[in-house]
Design an enzyme around this catalytic site. Structure first.
Site, PDB file in Angstrom:
ATOM      1  N   LYS A   1       0.844  -1.196   0.000  1.00 37.26           N
ATOM      2  CA  LYS A   1       0.000   0.000   0.000  1.00 37.26           C
ATOM      3  C   LYS A   1       0.881   1.249   0.000  1.00 37.26           C
ATOM      4  O   LYS A   1       1.781   1.381   0.844  1.00 37.26           O
ATOM      5  CB  LYS A   1      -0.874  -0.009   1.251  1.00 37.26           C
TER       6      LYS A   1
HETATM    7  O1  G3P Z   1      -7.768   1.544   5.701  1.00 42.88           O
HETATM    8  C1  G3P Z   1      -8.150   2.509   4.773  1.00 42.88           C
HETATM    9  C2  G3P Z   1      -9.502   3.099   5.103  1.00 42.88           C
HETATM   10  O2  G3P Z   1     -10.459   2.065   5.100  1.00 42.88           O
HETATM   11  C3  G3P Z   1      -9.511   3.888   6.403  1.00 42.88           C
HETATM   12  O3  G3P Z   1     -10.843   4.124   6.789  1.00 42.88           O
HETATM   13  O4  G3P Z   1     -12.426   4.814   8.613  1.00 42.88           O
HETATM   14  O5  G3P Z   1      -9.975   5.404   8.820  1.00 42.88           O
HETATM   15  O6  G3P Z   1     -11.437   6.555   7.111  1.00 42.88           O
HETATM   16  P1  G3P Z   1     -11.177   5.272   7.894  1.00 42.88           P
END
Ligand code: G3P
Length: 217
Positions: A83
């Protein structure tokens, strides 16, 4: 649509994997920090449980360092997707790793232009963050629609990995749009099963079964 689980918590991954609900896993530095474990160790354990793509994120900001970290992460297992952030350093790293046959997930995507660049760099996955756009009263799902249109217009093979999923409706809405993957926290995937009429109907069935003395023995 493939379901990826957005967590580094082993028990939660195992629980959903046993139900056939895990096509892959995504982590990020915040989720790794929350796990309290070494990134290489916890990622290796996740790869031993899940056969689908497992995203592990670099923490460097410069391309050379990102590439070195990416190669180290890729050595953990064959199903690693490295990533990288949607920066020019990340796009450069994406191109190099992709040319070497390594899966790359380009993350922190918030615009169609960014998604277009990731596809041009050969990304395996693009991660547009729906929830964080919604948090700013912007339209996260509209971004998924725009990326789907652009990728289909030109036959880009990059997989749309809808991320920052906050609700069960995000899952079904992404499926309607045609996202290739949704990555969601375990509780959101579990919430997809909830419906008040299911609970009400089941209670009525059970009451009638008891009243009638139905037994399957
Ligand atoms: O891991 C990437 C993404 O899913 C993060 O989500 O909830 O931290 O905006 P969030």
């Amino acid at each position: 649509m493939k379901f990826f689980v957005d967590t580094a918590e082993i028990d939660q991954i195992k629980e959903l994997n046993d139900l056939g609900m895990v096509d892959g896993v995504t982590t990020n530095p915040s989720l790794i920090a929350k796990s309290g474990r070494d990134i290489l160790e916890v990622t290796k354990e996740i790869c031993s449980i899940v056969s689908g793509p497992v995203s592990a994120e670099v923490v460097a900001l410069e391309a050379d360092d990102m590439l070195a970290e990416g190669r180290k992460l890729a050595k953990i297992a064959d199903n690693i997707a490295v990533k990288v952030p949607l920066t020019w350093a990340g796009l450069k790293t994406c191109k190099t790793l992709t040319d070497d046959g390594i899966m790359v997930n380009v993350t922190l995507c918030f615009s169609a232009n960014q998604a277009l660049l990731a596809a041009k760099a050969g990304a395996t996955f693009i991660s547009p963050f729906i929830g964080r756009l919604d948090d700013l009263n912007m339209d996260g799902l509209e971004l998924i629609e725009d990326i789907r249109t652009i990728y289909d217009n030109y036959g880009f093979e990059t997989n749309i990995l809808a991320a920052s999923i906050r609700t069960a409706n995000h899952m079904s809405d992404c499926a309607k749009i045609g996202a290739d993957v949704c990555t969601a926290p375990p509780n959101v995937i579990k919430a997809m099963a909830n419906h008040v009429l299911t609970d009400k109907g089941l209670a009525a069935f059970m009451a009638d079964a008891e009243k009638a003395g139905i037994k399957i023995v």
